[in-house]
Design a protein around this motif. Structure first.
Motif, PDB file in Angstrom:
ATOM      1  N   TYR A   1      -2.237   1.679  -2.884  1.00 48.39           N
ATOM      2  CA  TYR A   1      -2.512   1.281  -4.255  1.00 48.39           C
ATOM      3  C   TYR A   1      -2.357   2.512  -5.149  1.00 48.39           C
ATOM      4  O   TYR A   1      -2.741   3.616  -4.765  1.00 48.39           O
ATOM      5  CB  TYR A   1      -3.953   0.786  -4.404  1.00 48.39           C
TER       6      TYR A   1
ATOM      7  N   ILE B   1      -5.064   4.313  -0.506  1.00 49.10           N
ATOM      8  CA  ILE B   1      -4.758   4.996  -1.759  1.00 49.10           C
ATOM      9  C   ILE B   1      -4.290   6.415  -1.407  1.00 49.10           C
ATOM     10  O   ILE B   1      -4.540   6.908  -0.308  1.00 49.10           O
ATOM     11  CB  ILE B   1      -5.960   5.044  -2.741  1.00 49.10           C
TER      12      ILE B   1
ATOM     13  N   HIS C   1      -7.151   8.271  -8.956  1.00 48.50           N
ATOM     14  CA  HIS C   1      -6.779   7.164  -8.073  1.00 48.50           C
ATOM     15  C   HIS C   1      -7.927   6.202  -7.764  1.00 48.50           C
ATOM     16  O   HIS C   1      -7.696   5.097  -7.298  1.00 48.50           O
ATOM     17  CB  HIS C   1      -6.228   7.710  -6.744  1.00 48.50           C
TER      18      HIS C   1
ATOM     19  N   LYS D   1     -10.647  -2.898  -4.601  1.00 45.42           N
ATOM     20  CA  LYS D   1      -9.846  -3.790  -5.447  1.00 45.42           C
ATOM     21  C   LYS D   1      -8.759  -2.962  -6.132  1.00 45.42           C
ATOM     22  O   LYS D   1      -9.049  -1.898  -6.689  1.00 45.42           O
ATOM     23  CB  LYS D   1     -10.766  -4.435  -6.488  1.00 45.42           C
ATOM     24  N   GLU D   2      -7.538  -3.422  -6.061  1.00 49.24           N
ATOM     25  CA  GLU D   2      -6.447  -2.725  -6.739  1.00 49.24           C
ATOM     26  C   GLU D   2      -6.608  -2.871  -8.251  1.00 49.24           C
ATOM     27  O   GLU D   2      -6.934  -3.940  -8.758  1.00 49.24           O
ATOM     28  CB  GLU D   2      -5.097  -3.310  -6.310  1.00 49.24           C
TER      29      GLU D   2
ATOM     30  N   TYR E   1       0.847  -1.190   0.000  1.00 48.53           N
ATOM     31  CA  TYR E   1       0.000   0.000   0.000  1.00 48.53           C
ATOM     32  C   TYR E   1       0.882   1.239   0.000  1.00 48.53           C
ATOM     33  O   TYR E   1       2.000   1.180   0.477  1.00 48.53           O
ATOM     34  CB  TYR E   1      -0.907   0.004   1.241  1.00 48.53           C
TER      35      TYR E   1
ATOM     36  N   ARG F   1      -3.976   2.779  -8.031  1.00 42.51           N
ATOM     37  CA  ARG F   1      -5.379   2.982  -8.429  1.00 42.51           C
ATOM     38  C   ARG F   1      -6.208   1.880  -7.796  1.00 42.51           C
ATOM     39  O   ARG F   1      -5.724   0.772  -7.600  1.00 42.51           O
ATOM     40  CB  ARG F   1      -5.565   2.916  -9.946  1.00 42.51           C
ATOM     41  N   ALA F   2      -7.462   2.216  -7.499  1.00 45.83           N
ATOM     42  CA  ALA F   2      -8.344   1.226  -6.888  1.00 45.83           C
ATOM     43  C   ALA F   2      -9.773   1.438  -7.369  1.00 45.83           C
ATOM     44  O   ALA F   2     -10.136   2.509  -7.865  1.00 45.83           O
ATOM     45  CB  ALA F   2      -8.283   1.331  -5.370  1.00 45.83           C
TER      46      ALA F   2
END
Length: 122
Positions: free
Chosen positions: A51, A91, A98, A120-121, A49, A53-54
């Motif tokens: 991420y 994020i 993002h 969810k990534e 972490y 983008r998620a």
């Protein structure tokens, strides 16, 4: 990753038009609860972490079949989403660069009403 939270308080709904102070304490508490639950889940997960983008999906589990305004319910989740995604540092930011929105669904669960945020990534 899925984070399960209590349904948002009525004090957080968009149609609650009282003084801003009446929303301040419930907003802060809900945001903090979401951040702490997410940080705990992230520690257990051991993932990398934040991420880049998620995608966020939301599942409401209502205690009855009463008619509800879905977007108003999502508005009440804003503090939890901020706590879950940004305060926990899952994020960098919840802007369009993002974060994408997946589904928003409602279900019936008379015994265990809640809201589940699934991240969810991408």
């Amino acid at each position: 990753m899925m984070i399960s939270l209590p349904l948002p308080s009525r004090a957080l709904h968009a149609h609650n038009t009282g003084h801003w102070r009446s929303k301040a304490a419930p907003t802060k508490a809900y945001r903090l609860e979401a951040a702490l639950l997410t940080q705990e889940a992230m520690r257990k997960d051991g993932g990398s972490y934040p991420y880049a983008r998620a995608e966020l999906s939301v599942d409401f589990y209502w205690p009855d079949l009463r008619r509800r305004d879905t977007l108003n319910a999502v508005q009440g989740l804003k503090p939890a989403i901020d706590g879950c995604l940004v305060d926990s540092e899952m994020i960098k930011d919840d802007d369009w660069q993002h974060l994408s929105i997946g589904h928003i669904r409602s279900h019936l669960d008379r015994k265990n009403p809640r809201v589940c945020l699934t991240v969810k990534e991408l």
